[in-house]
Design a protein around this motif. Structure first.
Motif, PDB file in Angstrom:
ATOM      1  N   ARG A 146     -21.568 -21.212 -34.168  1.00 58.21           N
ATOM      2  CA  ARG A 146     -21.050 -21.172 -32.800  1.00 58.21           C
ATOM      3  C   ARG A 146     -21.289 -22.478 -32.050  1.00 58.21           C
ATOM      4  NH1 ARG A 146     -19.332 -16.170 -31.247  1.00 58.21           N
ATOM      5  NH2 ARG A 146     -19.908 -14.441 -32.649  1.00 58.21           N
ATOM      6  N   SER A 204     -25.404 -18.408 -28.246  1.00 56.11           N
ATOM      7  CA  SER A 204     -25.072 -17.061 -27.807  1.00 56.11           C
ATOM      8  C   SER A 204     -23.790 -16.626 -28.506  1.00 56.11           C
ATOM      9  CB  SER A 204     -24.881 -17.018 -26.285  1.00 56.11           C
ATOM     10  OG  SER A 204     -24.224 -15.831 -25.886  1.00 56.11           O
ATOM     11  N   THR A 205     -23.634 -15.305 -28.681  1.00 57.38           N
ATOM     12  CA  THR A 205     -22.389 -14.802 -29.274  1.00 57.38           C
ATOM     13  C   THR A 205     -21.209 -14.926 -28.307  1.00 57.38           C
ATOM     14  OG1 THR A 205     -22.950 -12.552 -28.564  1.00 57.38           O
ATOM     15  CG2 THR A 205     -23.597 -13.195 -30.798  1.00 57.38           C
ATOM     16  N   ALA A 206     -21.488 -15.323 -27.076  1.00 57.65           N
ATOM     17  CA  ALA A 206     -20.406 -15.553 -26.121  1.00 57.65           C
ATOM     18  C   ALA A 206     -19.700 -16.884 -26.383  1.00 57.65           C
ATOM     19  CB  ALA A 206     -20.950 -15.522 -24.694  1.00 57.65           C
ATOM     20  N   TYR A 207     -20.355 -17.786 -27.111  1.00 60.48           N
ATOM     21  CA  TYR A 207     -19.744 -19.089 -27.399  1.00 60.48           C
ATOM     22  C   TYR A 207     -18.715 -18.969 -28.526  1.00 60.48           C
ATOM     23  CZ  TYR A 207     -23.038 -21.624 -24.442  1.00 60.48           C
ATOM     24  OH  TYR A 207     -23.751 -22.097 -23.365  1.00 60.48           O
ATOM     25  N   ALA A 208     -17.784 -19.899 -28.532  1.00 57.83           N
ATOM     26  CA  ALA A 208     -16.698 -19.885 -29.509  1.00 57.83           C
ATOM     27  C   ALA A 208     -17.235 -20.085 -30.923  1.00 57.83           C
ATOM     28  CB  ALA A 208     -15.687 -20.984 -29.181  1.00 57.83           C
ATOM     29  N   GLN A 225     -29.575 -16.168 -26.717  1.00 54.74           N
ATOM     30  CA  GLN A 225     -29.394 -14.723 -26.755  1.00 54.74           C
ATOM     31  C   GLN A 225     -30.258 -14.108 -27.856  1.00 54.74           C
ATOM     32  OE1 GLN A 225     -25.413 -13.588 -27.777  1.00 54.74           O
ATOM     33  NE2 GLN A 225     -25.826 -11.390 -27.720  1.00 54.74           N
ATOM     34  N   SER A 271     -27.763 -18.204 -35.424  1.00 56.76           N
ATOM     35  CA  SER A 271     -28.919 -17.392 -35.049  1.00 56.76           C
ATOM     36  C   SER A 271     -29.950 -17.411 -36.165  1.00 56.76           C
ATOM     37  CB  SER A 271     -28.485 -15.955 -34.769  1.00 56.76           C
ATOM     38  OG  SER A 271     -29.623 -15.121 -34.640  1.00 56.76           O
TER      39      SER A 271
END
Length: 403
Positions: free
Chosen positions: A338, A342-346, A366, A388
């Protein structure tokens, strides 16, 4: 499986091998001193490919060559991967003595690699005075390679004896080598790679045209980072097969180390030179007309999912074992790579299972629950992207600092 050319004179009945793959001192007249041990040829297990052991010695299990389709060559090959040997003291030179019965049309090679703090060295053939590493190693692993060009013909290897000692220091390789090469898609679902892996749909690995960077099955000892030329997508993938076209073309190495085609520029695959410029009459090492300039093959998952390619293309490849610093082993994957912690990132690409990824530092992001731990740690990779730590099974090669 992609196969090499023969290397030992076929007429020899008993072959005793020992040779320098990097510049080394002249061989001593006396028997070499150092730590000595014998390879257990009788221990054939799951990480070995197309070999069996009989009272006559180690031999090919199936000595029937298959022409196949390019880039596969008309050679039957088998490999025995010995258990690593932990040395009593560090060494940088390994000699091998092979006793073998070799029929006409068959050959046998011994290859070794060494472990140091940064990981495994490349595999080196021991076919002259010695295999000399560019730094002291603490463990040595050997593999025995048999091949034949004649149906039903094989070598019988009776003994492999190794000696580790210390030679004069040699120059270290340039770390972090990256070159732009042409990539093709492997396909071949259901077939077997050079390290014994059975190819599955949407698989994640690559092939390079030299066994020097071939990882044992289910390891990422030799991993590449392959990216689109725009840098928008990358995948970290283990090297599990040999090809395309050639099998002795470690083009990423300097000419002093490169096994063949030493007059070509570093980073230029022989197939590219043959296709674009008519080098070697436009043919590969087997004499086949080269139909594309490929320097790397990508498994379907790497091709379609990791890089999201629609057709063969130029890519930027980093040969990560030539670099330095801490490495993280991806224990479960393919893992999303990513743009942030965070899993919000592309998602910028993938890291295949078993890939060894270069870690620059770690940050807090995260919290993720993964197969190895629940953690807020994210590892920043050498390309400036993140994975991660919950999916990283181990870290070696040094301590990872905070960013």
């Amino acid at each position: 499986m992609k196969m090499p050319q023969s290397r030992i004179p076929a007429a020899a009945l008993t072959a005793v091998l020992a040779a320098a793959v990097l510049p080394a001192p002249a061989p001593a007249l006396a028997a070499p001193r150092g730590e000595r041990w014998a390879t257990d040829l009788s221990r054939v297990d799951a990480d070995d490919v197309n070999v069996r052991y009989t009272r006559a010695g180690l031999r090919l299990a199936d000595p029937r060559p298959s022409a196949g389709r390019p880039p596969r060559g008309p050679v039957a090959e088998g490999m025995l991967l010995a258990a690593p040997r932990t040395l009593a003291r560090p060494a940088n030179r390994v000699r091998a003595q092979i006793t073998a019965r070799v029929a006409a049309g068959a050959s046998v090679d011994a290859e070794v690699r060494g472990w140091w703090a940064g990981g495994w060295t490349e595999w080196r053939a021991v076919t002259g005075d010695a295999a000399v590493f560019d730094r002291p190693v603490t463990r040595v692993q050997a593999r025995v390679v048999l091949d034949t060009r004649r149906p039903g013909v094989t070598a019988e290897v009776r003994a492999v004896r190794l000696t580790a000692d210390t030679a004069a220091a040699v120059s270290a390789a340039t770390p972090g080598l990256t070159f732009r090469v042409y990539a093709t898609r492997i396909g071949l679902v259901g077939e077997t790679t050079a390290n014994g892996h059975t190819i599955v749909p949407r698989d994640h690995f690559v092939a390079l045209p030299s066994r020097r960077g071939l990882a044992p099955r289910d390891t990422g000892d030799y991993t590449v980072r392959v990216c689109t030329t725009s840098g928008s997508r990358c995948e970290y993938a283990p090297v599990w097969d040999v090809g395309p076209w050639n099998t002795r073309d470690d083009y990423w190495n300097l000419s002093a180390v490169r096994e063949n085609w030493k007059d070509l520029p570093q980073g230029q695959p022989q197939a590219q030179a043959a296709y674009q410029y008519g080098y070697n009459g436009g043919r590969d090492q087997f004499g086949r007309v080269v139909l594309n300039p490929a320097g790397i093959d990508l498994a379907d998952g790497t091709f379609w999912d990791g890089l999201q390619l629609g057709t063969n293309a130029w890519v930027d490849v980093a040969y990560l074992w030539t670099g330095s610093g801490p490495r993280g082993v991806v224990g479960d994957g393919p893992l999303n790579v990513r743009a942030g912690a965070s899993t919000a990132y592309a998602v910028r690409g993938l890291a295949a299972r078993y890939a060894n990824v270069p870690i620059q530092c770690h940050v807090t992001g995260q919290t993720v629950a993964g197969p190895y731990r629940t953690t807020s740690r994210w590892n920043r990779l050498a390309g400036g992207q993140y994975v991660s730590h919950a999916y990283v099974s181990a870290v070696y090669g040094g301590t990872v600092p905070p960013c």
